[in-house]
Motif scaffolding. Structure first.
Motif, PDB file in Angstrom:
ATOM      1  N   VAL A 168       0.547  -0.914   0.224  1.00  0.00           N
ATOM      2  CA  VAL A 168      -0.063   0.053  -0.007  1.00  0.00           C
ATOM      3  C   VAL A 168       1.163   1.529  -0.174  1.00  0.00           C
ATOM      4  N   THR A 169       0.545   2.230  -0.540  1.00  0.00           N
ATOM      5  CA  THR A 169       1.107   3.388  -1.325  1.00  0.00           C
ATOM      6  C   THR A 169       0.757   3.821  -0.932  1.00  0.00           C
ATOM      7  N   SER A 170       0.578   4.836  -0.174  1.00  0.00           N
ATOM      8  CA  SER A 170      -0.120   6.324  -0.128  1.00  0.00           C
ATOM      9  C   SER A 170       0.420   7.994  -0.811  1.00  0.00           C
ATOM     10  N   LEU A 171      -0.732   7.727  -1.990  1.00  0.00           N
ATOM     11  CA  LEU A 171      -0.212   9.402  -3.172  1.00  0.00           C
ATOM     12  C   LEU A 171      -0.803  10.592  -2.164  1.00  0.00           C
ATOM     13  N   LYS A 172      -0.758  10.723  -1.037  1.00  0.00           N
ATOM     14  CA  LYS A 172      -1.161  12.059  -0.157  1.00  0.00           C
ATOM     15  C   LYS A 172       0.655  12.367   0.348  1.00  0.00           C
ATOM     16  N   GLN A 173       1.649  11.661  -0.188  1.00  0.00           N
ATOM     17  CA  GLN A 173       2.662  12.421   0.350  1.00  0.00           C
ATOM     18  C   GLN A 173       3.463  12.418  -0.509  1.00  0.00           C
ATOM     19  N   ILE A 174       5.003  13.076  -0.230  1.00  0.00           N
ATOM     20  CA  ILE A 174       5.651  13.657  -1.219  1.00  0.00           C
ATOM     21  C   ILE A 174       7.091  13.200  -0.835  1.00  0.00           C
ATOM     22  N   LEU A 175       7.180  12.577  -2.094  1.00  0.00           N
ATOM     23  CA  LEU A 175       9.262  11.862  -2.377  1.00  0.00           C
ATOM     24  C   LEU A 175       9.793  13.519  -1.105  1.00  0.00           C
ATOM     25  N   PRO A 176      10.842  12.388  -0.223  1.00  0.00           N
ATOM     26  CA  PRO A 176      11.192  13.491   0.347  1.00  0.00           C
ATOM     27  C   PRO A 176      11.902  14.513   0.063  1.00  0.00           C
ATOM     28  N   GLN A 177      12.936  13.684  -1.555  1.00  0.00           N
ATOM     29  CA  GLN A 177      14.179  14.259  -2.581  1.00  0.00           C
ATOM     30  C   GLN A 177      12.885  15.715  -3.295  1.00  0.00           C
ATOM     31  N   VAL A 178      11.808  15.457  -3.177  1.00  0.00           N
ATOM     32  CA  VAL A 178      10.572  16.615  -3.508  1.00  0.00           C
ATOM     33  C   VAL A 178      10.671  17.668  -2.710  1.00  0.00           C
ATOM     34  N   LYS A 179      10.066  17.391  -1.639  1.00  0.00           N
ATOM     35  CA  LYS A 179       9.637  18.263  -0.950  1.00  0.00           C
ATOM     36  C   LYS A 179      11.308  19.287  -0.451  1.00  0.00           C
ATOM     37  N   THR A 180      12.553  18.650  -0.240  1.00  0.00           N
ATOM     38  CA  THR A 180      13.855  18.845  -0.718  1.00  0.00           C
ATOM     39  C   THR A 180      13.798  20.084  -1.674  1.00  0.00           C
ATOM     40  N   PHE A 181      13.581  20.023  -2.436  1.00  0.00           N
ATOM     41  CA  PHE A 181      13.301  20.243  -4.226  1.00  0.00           C
ATOM     42  C   PHE A 181      13.264  21.534  -4.404  1.00  0.00           C
ATOM     43  N   ILE A 182      11.982  21.216  -3.889  1.00  0.00           N
ATOM     44  CA  ILE A 182      10.545  22.272  -3.782  1.00  0.00           C
ATOM     45  C   ILE A 182      11.971  23.386  -2.882  1.00  0.00           C
ATOM     46  N   MET A 183      11.594  23.302  -1.037  1.00  0.00           N
ATOM     47  CA  MET A 183      12.235  23.902  -0.092  1.00  0.00           C
ATOM     48  C   MET A 183      13.510  24.092  -1.208  1.00  0.00           C
ATOM     49  N   GLN A 184      14.239  23.861  -1.644  1.00  0.00           N
ATOM     50  CA  GLN A 184      15.929  24.382  -2.280  1.00  0.00           C
ATOM     51  C   GLN A 184      15.144  25.807  -3.004  1.00  0.00           C
ATOM     52  N   VAL A 185      13.942  24.986  -4.099  1.00  0.00           N
ATOM     53  CA  VAL A 185      14.016  25.871  -5.131  1.00  0.00           C
ATOM     54  C   VAL A 185      13.750  27.723  -4.972  1.00  0.00           C
ATOM     55  N   ILE A 186      12.075  27.509  -3.529  1.00  0.00           N
ATOM     56  CA  ILE A 186      11.922  28.322  -2.520  1.00  0.00           C
ATOM     57  C   ILE A 186      13.284  29.524  -1.986  1.00  0.00           C
ATOM     58  N   PHE A 187      14.023  28.762  -1.633  1.00  0.00           N
ATOM     59  CA  PHE A 187      15.189  29.187  -0.864  1.00  0.00           C
ATOM     60  C   PHE A 187      16.362  30.055  -2.063  1.00  0.00           C
ATOM     61  N   VAL A 188      16.708  29.185  -3.179  1.00  0.00           N
ATOM     62  CA  VAL A 188      17.633  29.538  -4.246  1.00  0.00           C
ATOM     63  C   VAL A 188      16.567  30.958  -5.320  1.00  0.00           C
ATOM     64  N   ILE A 189      15.084  31.118  -5.382  1.00  0.00           N
ATOM     65  CA  ILE A 189      14.288  31.991  -5.745  1.00  0.00           C
ATOM     66  C   ILE A 189      14.300  33.014  -5.104  1.00  0.00           C
ATOM     67  N   ILE A 190      14.192  33.157  -3.583  1.00  0.00           N
ATOM     68  CA  ILE A 190      14.290  34.246  -2.779  1.00  0.00           C
ATOM     69  C   ILE A 190      15.661  34.353  -2.746  1.00  0.00           C
ATOM     70  N   MET A 191      16.499  34.192  -2.067  1.00  0.00           N
ATOM     71  CA  MET A 191      18.156  34.734  -2.479  1.00  0.00           C
ATOM     72  C   MET A 191      17.822  35.406  -3.417  1.00  0.00           C
ATOM     73  N   VAL A 192      18.178  34.923  -5.200  1.00  0.00           N
ATOM     74  CA  VAL A 192      18.217  35.338  -5.662  1.00  0.00           C
ATOM     75  C   VAL A 192      17.296  37.118  -5.933  1.00  0.00           C
ATOM     76  N   LEU A 193      16.260  37.285  -5.836  1.00  0.00           N
ATOM     77  CA  LEU A 193      15.071  38.530  -5.909  1.00  0.00           C
ATOM     78  C   LEU A 193      16.891  38.662  -4.636  1.00  0.00           C
ATOM     79  N   ILE A 194      16.543  38.333  -3.821  1.00  0.00           N
ATOM     80  CA  ILE A 194      17.181  38.977  -2.779  1.00  0.00           C
ATOM     81  C   ILE A 194      18.524  40.224  -2.837  1.00  0.00           C
ATOM     82  N   ILE A 195      19.643  39.266  -3.487  1.00  0.00           N
ATOM     83  CA  ILE A 195      20.801  39.747  -4.172  1.00  0.00           C
ATOM     84  C   ILE A 195      20.889  40.280  -5.403  1.00  0.00           C
ATOM     85  N   THR A 196      19.870  40.769  -6.098  1.00  0.00           N
ATOM     86  CA  THR A 196      19.068  41.215  -7.281  1.00  0.00           C
ATOM     87  C   THR A 196      18.927  42.591  -6.888  1.00  0.00           C
ATOM     88  N   SER A 197      17.310  42.626  -6.182  1.00  0.00           N
ATOM     89  CA  SER A 197      17.330  44.099  -5.531  1.00  0.00           C
ATOM     90  C   SER A 197      18.587  44.480  -4.626  1.00  0.00           C
TER      91      SER A 197
END
Length: 502
Positions: A168-197
């Motif tokens: 049984v595999t629940s589809l309501k969960q997300i792969l840890p790597q995907v979670k990490t990827f999403i968090m990293q992408v958000i962090f990178v976008i924020i940092m890029v915007l901060i540094i650029t600004s």
């Protein structure tokens, strides 16, 4: 760079740079997390790409290897599915694959590694029959509130017990790597915007605030009355233009302040000179009047002499006041010039004829030489130009050397666009240190101030002002003890304006 161009570039950078940097970071992070997913879940690159838009396929691929091992175990040792140690080991492997294990025997759950109670698990598990084995690589999808993917093996043991082993595999969960990827992408976008600004803000800050601070420093200096500071160098933009205009204003204000100080000093000097020059004849007039009143002049000859002296002193005072009035009107541009076209030779000839009579009475020789080879014309105010000639000649007469035959020479030359008039004398001359200053208003040389000649010191200033108003030029050369030469350049009228060439 102009400020509007910087703002335009800033806008482009703000739009393009974050997108570019975020894209590069996204690609790098995707590669890192993709390798982690491949290594952790033993899936290929194709499954990951497909899983981006179809998570069911990806979650199905994750447990493929365990599912195949379970099938092999069913064929070789089906009794293992009643062995708790084996099931716990299998459940641990599935847990690392984000899945759970459920084993049923004859419809009853005998092993459940999920957190849900058996009654809830039964609802999502598909029916089973020993005659129908589920061998799908993907499994069965349960939607609705369950959102689960189920891979199931159905078999019967040697004692005719019906077994169903479900992954049984629940589809309501997300792969840890995907979670990490999403968090990293958000962090990178924020940092890029901060540094650029931050970078663009500092860039614009240096273009606006720094010049404004320099401008404020300049205004503070002006407020405190300090006109000697120099505006620091600024960028070549709109604010820089304002700063440069401010610097030009400072220079003008400083010059105006210096001119006012100089003017005040000259006016004070004028008052002292005028007071002295008026007091001298007034004292003489007073003395002669008292002499007449007291009867000192007791003969007709003495009385005539006293009266003539008084008349001369009054004329000197009248001339002084007249010069002050003329200069005041010239200095404030209140003299209405009336320009007419004159023949150069005729005009200077008439002037010399008129002056010659007066000089002859003073036993001063006048020599006039007209070197013009053809008629020349000039547009002048005859009355004001005559004042120039008379003042120059008057100065020469005033400073003639005693005991020497006085001589004044006037030469006319045609020098292309100009008529060059030279006035030379054999007077006492002017000291070298004073030659450059004799045209300054109220300036008098030490010799003239202390001599019997006096003078207000504005005669040559009047000459220079009139000549400049005629768009001409005047300068002096002198050798002390030998004489002085005045050079006068007057602009010629254009050929088409000359009546003889019309």
């Amino acid at each position: 760079m102009k400020l509007k161009n910087k703002l335009y570039i800033s806008f482009c950078i703000m739009v393009i740079l974050p997108v570019l940097l975020s894209g590069l970071a996204l690609g790098g992070l995707y590669c890192v997390q993709k390798e982690s997913i491949e290594r952790t879940y033993n899936v290929d690159d194709g499954a990951i790409l497909v899983g981006v838009y179809s998570p069911i396929i990806l979650f199905g691929k994750i447990t493929d290897s365990i599912y195949k091992d379970m099938k092999t175990e069913v064929d070789t040792s089906p009794e293992q599915f009643t062995n708790k140690e084996y099931l716990d080991e299998l459940s641990g492997e599935l847990s690392s694959k984000m899945s759970c294990l459920v084993v049923r025997r004859n419809g009853i759950i005998i092993y459940n590694s999920t957190e849900a109670p058996d009654s809830e698990i039964v609802k999502i598990l598909p029916d089973y029959s020993a005659d129908e084995e589920n061998v799908s690589d993907v499994g069965t999808y349960k939607g609705g509130e369950y959102q689960s993917l189920i891979k199931q093996l159905n078999f019967k043991d040697s004692e005719d017990n019906f077994y169903s082993v479900s992954i049984v595999t629940s589809l309501k969960q997300i792969l840890p790597q995907v979670k990490t990827f999403i968090m990293q992408v958000i962090f990178v976008i924020i940092m890029v915007l901060i540094i650029t600004s931050l970078g663009l803000t500092l860039w614009i800050y240096s273009s606006i605030v720094k010049p404004l601070n320099k401008l404020k420093l300049a205004t503070d200096n002006i407020k405190e009355g300090n006109m000697d500071f120099e505006m620091p160098k600024v960028s070549n933009n709109e604010i820089g233009d304002v700063c440069r205009d401010f610097e030009e204003m400072r220079v003008v204000l400083k010059q105006s302040a210096e001119d006012k100080i100089k003017s005040d000093a000259e006016e004070k000097e004028l008052i002292r000179n005028i007071s002295h020059d008026l007091k001298t004849p007034l004292t003489a007039i007073k003395g002669y009047v008292e002499g007449l009143r007291d009867g000192i002049a007791n003969t007709p000859e003495k009385q005539a002499k006293y009266i003539q002296t008084i008349a001369n002193k009054v004329n000197d005072m009248d001339k002084l006041i007249d010069e002050l009035t003329i200069y005041s009107r010239l200095d404030t541009n209140r003299v209405p010039y009336t320009f007419v076209r004159c023949n150069v030779s005729d005009y200077f000839g008439d002037c010399c004829e008129e002056i010659g009579t007066e000089l002859e009475a003073s036993q001063i020789e006048l020599e006039y030489n007209d070197h013009l080879t053809e008629p020349a014309y000039m547009n002048v105010d005859p009355e004001q130009l005559k004042r120039v000639v008379n003042n120059i000649i008057s100065n020469s007469v005033k400073y003639m050397a005693e005991g020497r035959q006085g001589k004044i020479k006037i030469d006319l030359y045609d020098e292309g666009d100009y008529i060059h008039a030279i006035f030379s004398d054999n007077g006492i001359g002017i000291a070298a240190k004073d030659v450059e200053r004799i045209f300054e208003r109220f300036y008098r040389t030490d010799e003239s101030r202390n001599s019997k000649h006096g003078g207000s010191g504005i005669g040559l200033a009047i000459v220079k002002k009139i000549v400049e108003d005629h768009k001409g030029k005047i300068w002096a050369e002198s050798v002390e003890g030998e004489g002085t030469t005045m050079h006068l350049n007057l602009l010629k009228a254009k050929d088409e304006e000359n009546p003889e060439n019309a």
